[in-house]
Design a protein around this motif. Sequence first.
Motif, PDB file in Angstrom:
ATOM      1  N   GLN A 169       4.889  29.249  33.057  1.00 42.20           N
ATOM      2  CA  GLN A 169       3.427  29.126  33.091  1.00 42.20           C
ATOM      3  C   GLN A 169       2.913  28.952  31.675  1.00 42.20           C
ATOM      4  N   LEU A 170       1.960  28.050  31.510  1.00 40.78           N
ATOM      5  CA  LEU A 170       1.446  27.680  30.191  1.00 40.78           C
ATOM      6  C   LEU A 170      -0.071  27.758  30.186  1.00 40.78           C
ATOM      7  N   GLY A 222      11.199  12.401  26.391  1.00 42.82           N
ATOM      8  CA  GLY A 222      10.689  11.728  27.578  1.00 42.82           C
ATOM      9  C   GLY A 222       9.577  12.486  28.274  1.00 42.82           C
ATOM     10  N   LYS A 223       8.395  11.876  28.353  1.00 39.16           N
ATOM     11  CA  LYS A 223       7.250  12.527  29.000  1.00 39.16           C
ATOM     12  C   LYS A 223       7.569  12.887  30.446  1.00 39.16           C
ATOM     13  N   SER A 224       8.315  12.042  31.133  1.00 40.64           N
ATOM     14  CA  SER A 224       8.597  12.270  32.546  1.00 40.64           C
ATOM     15  C   SER A 224       9.521  13.458  32.789  1.00 40.64           C
ATOM     16  N   ASN A 225      10.173  13.944  31.720  1.00 44.35           N
ATOM     17  CA  ASN A 225      11.067  15.095  31.864  1.00 44.35           C
ATOM     18  C   ASN A 225      10.314  16.419  31.972  1.00 44.35           C
ATOM     19  N   TYR A 226       9.068  16.419  31.542  1.00 43.07           N
ATOM     20  CA  TYR A 226       8.311  17.669  31.512  1.00 43.07           C
ATOM     21  C   TYR A 226       7.744  17.987  32.899  1.00 43.07           C
ATOM     22  N   ILE A 227       8.086  19.167  33.389  1.00 42.33           N
ATOM     23  CA  ILE A 227       7.656  19.542  34.734  1.00 42.33           C
ATOM     24  C   ILE A 227       6.635  20.677  34.744  1.00 42.33           C
ATOM     25  N   TYR A 228       6.480  21.362  33.610  1.00 41.69           N
ATOM     26  CA  TYR A 228       5.484  22.437  33.519  1.00 41.69           C
ATOM     27  C   TYR A 228       4.387  22.006  32.559  1.00 41.69           C
ATOM     28  N   ARG A 273      16.841  27.645  25.985  1.00 36.67           N
ATOM     29  CA  ARG A 273      17.031  26.214  25.740  1.00 36.67           C
ATOM     30  C   ARG A 273      15.992  25.430  26.532  1.00 36.67           C
ATOM     31  N   SER A 274      14.917  25.131  25.837  1.00 34.33           N
ATOM     32  CA  SER A 274      13.803  24.432  26.461  1.00 34.33           C
ATOM     33  C   SER A 274      13.228  23.406  25.501  1.00 34.33           C
ATOM     34  N   CYS A 275      12.668  22.362  26.069  1.00 32.33           N
ATOM     35  CA  CYS A 275      11.821  21.457  25.308  1.00 32.33           C
ATOM     36  C   CYS A 275      10.394  21.929  25.522  1.00 32.33           C
ATOM     37  N   MET A 276       9.676  22.118  24.432  1.00 29.91           N
ATOM     38  CA  MET A 276       8.261  22.462  24.509  1.00 29.91           C
ATOM     39  C   MET A 276       7.493  21.458  23.668  1.00 29.91           C
ATOM     40  N   ALA A 277       6.354  21.021  24.161  1.00 29.83           N
ATOM     41  CA  ALA A 277       5.677  19.909  23.503  1.00 29.83           C
ATOM     42  C   ALA A 277       4.166  19.980  23.679  1.00 29.83           C
ATOM     43  N   TRP A 278       3.493  19.245  22.834  1.00 31.05           N
ATOM     44  CA  TRP A 278       2.069  18.982  22.960  1.00 31.05           C
ATOM     45  C   TRP A 278       1.873  17.505  23.267  1.00 31.05           C
ATOM     46  N   PHE A 279       1.074  17.240  24.273  1.00 32.44           N
ATOM     47  CA  PHE A 279       0.643  15.892  24.624  1.00 32.44           C
ATOM     48  C   PHE A 279      -0.873  15.832  24.496  1.00 32.44           C
ATOM     49  N   ARG A 280      -1.400  14.612  24.456  1.00 30.34           N
ATOM     50  CA  ARG A 280      -2.843  14.442  24.460  1.00 30.34           C
ATOM     51  C   ARG A 280      -3.214  13.220  25.268  1.00 30.34           C
ATOM     52  N   GLN A 281      -4.430  13.268  25.788  1.00 29.55           N
ATOM     53  CA  GLN A 281      -4.926  12.143  26.566  1.00 29.55           C
ATOM     54  C   GLN A 281      -6.396  11.933  26.269  1.00 29.55           C
ATOM     55  N   ALA A 282      -6.695  10.761  25.733  1.00 33.72           N
ATOM     56  CA  ALA A 282      -8.075  10.375  25.460  1.00 33.72           C
ATOM     57  C   ALA A 282      -8.626   9.636  26.677  1.00 33.72           C
ATOM     58  N   CYS A 290      -0.193  21.442  26.693  1.00 38.90           N
ATOM     59  CA  CYS A 290       1.098  22.050  26.406  1.00 38.90           C
ATOM     60  C   CYS A 290       2.016  21.759  27.591  1.00 38.90           C
ATOM     61  N   ALA A 291       3.277  21.451  27.318  1.00 38.35           N
ATOM     62  CA  ALA A 291       4.215  21.123  28.387  1.00 38.35           C
ATOM     63  C   ALA A 291       5.600  21.654  28.047  1.00 38.35           C
ATOM     64  N   ALA A 292       6.418  21.835  29.089  1.00 35.55           N
ATOM     65  CA  ALA A 292       7.764  22.371  28.861  1.00 35.55           C
ATOM     66  C   ALA A 292       8.705  21.963  29.980  1.00 35.55           C
ATOM     67  N   HIS A 293       9.972  21.951  29.658  1.00 33.08           N
ATOM     68  CA  HIS A 293      11.005  21.876  30.674  1.00 33.08           C
ATOM     69  C   HIS A 293      12.267  22.473  30.105  1.00 33.08           C
ATOM     70  N   ASN A 294      13.108  23.001  30.965  1.00 30.95           N
ATOM     71  CA  ASN A 294      14.357  23.620  30.548  1.00 30.95           C
ATOM     72  C   ASN A 294      15.449  22.569  30.494  1.00 30.95           C
ATOM     73  N   SER A 295      16.236  22.570  29.420  1.00 20.93           N
ATOM     74  CA  SER A 295      17.273  21.546  29.277  1.00 20.93           C
ATOM     75  C   SER A 295      18.326  21.983  28.268  1.00 20.93           C
ATOM     76  N   PRO A 296      19.597  21.657  28.537  1.00 23.31           N
ATOM     77  CA  PRO A 296      20.635  21.922  27.532  1.00 23.31           C
ATOM     78  C   PRO A 296      20.709  20.839  26.455  1.00 23.31           C
ATOM     79  N   TYR A 297      19.882  19.796  26.562  1.00 22.29           N
ATOM     80  CA  TYR A 297      19.973  18.652  25.656  1.00 22.29           C
ATOM     81  C   TYR A 297      18.662  18.397  24.929  1.00 22.29           C
TER      82      TYR A 297
END
Length: 125
Positions: free
Chosen positions: A3-4, A108-114, A30-39, A95-102
Amino acid sequence: QVQLVESGGGTVQAGGSLRLSCAYSGYTSRSCMAWFRQAPGKEREGVASVYTGAGSTSYADSVKGRFTISQDSAQNTLTLQMNSLKPEDTAMYYCAAHNSPYAWTCAGKSNYIYWGQGTQVTVSS
């Protein structure tokens, strides 16, 4: 389940700074955590990401040298420090995240599920 919840958005003049925070739960080591934006009228784009397994970071060319992403596992917080803001930085930030060993999957934006609900950043000229 991750949860974010974002906070810290607002209105600032060009050249100013803002600090966005994302409180998260359900963290894994082991997670990817990121910031995205949309205008308005534009696609959602990646701003910055961090792979928690190695601490490696990546930035969009448009924000390199101005924005800094950091993750504090003790506080369960993801932060985006934004300096030298420009009117073109105006957007809803997510804010976005997904769990990954890589780490490569962070790109990849499409990899983020949270996803968080977003926080608005407005930069006036």
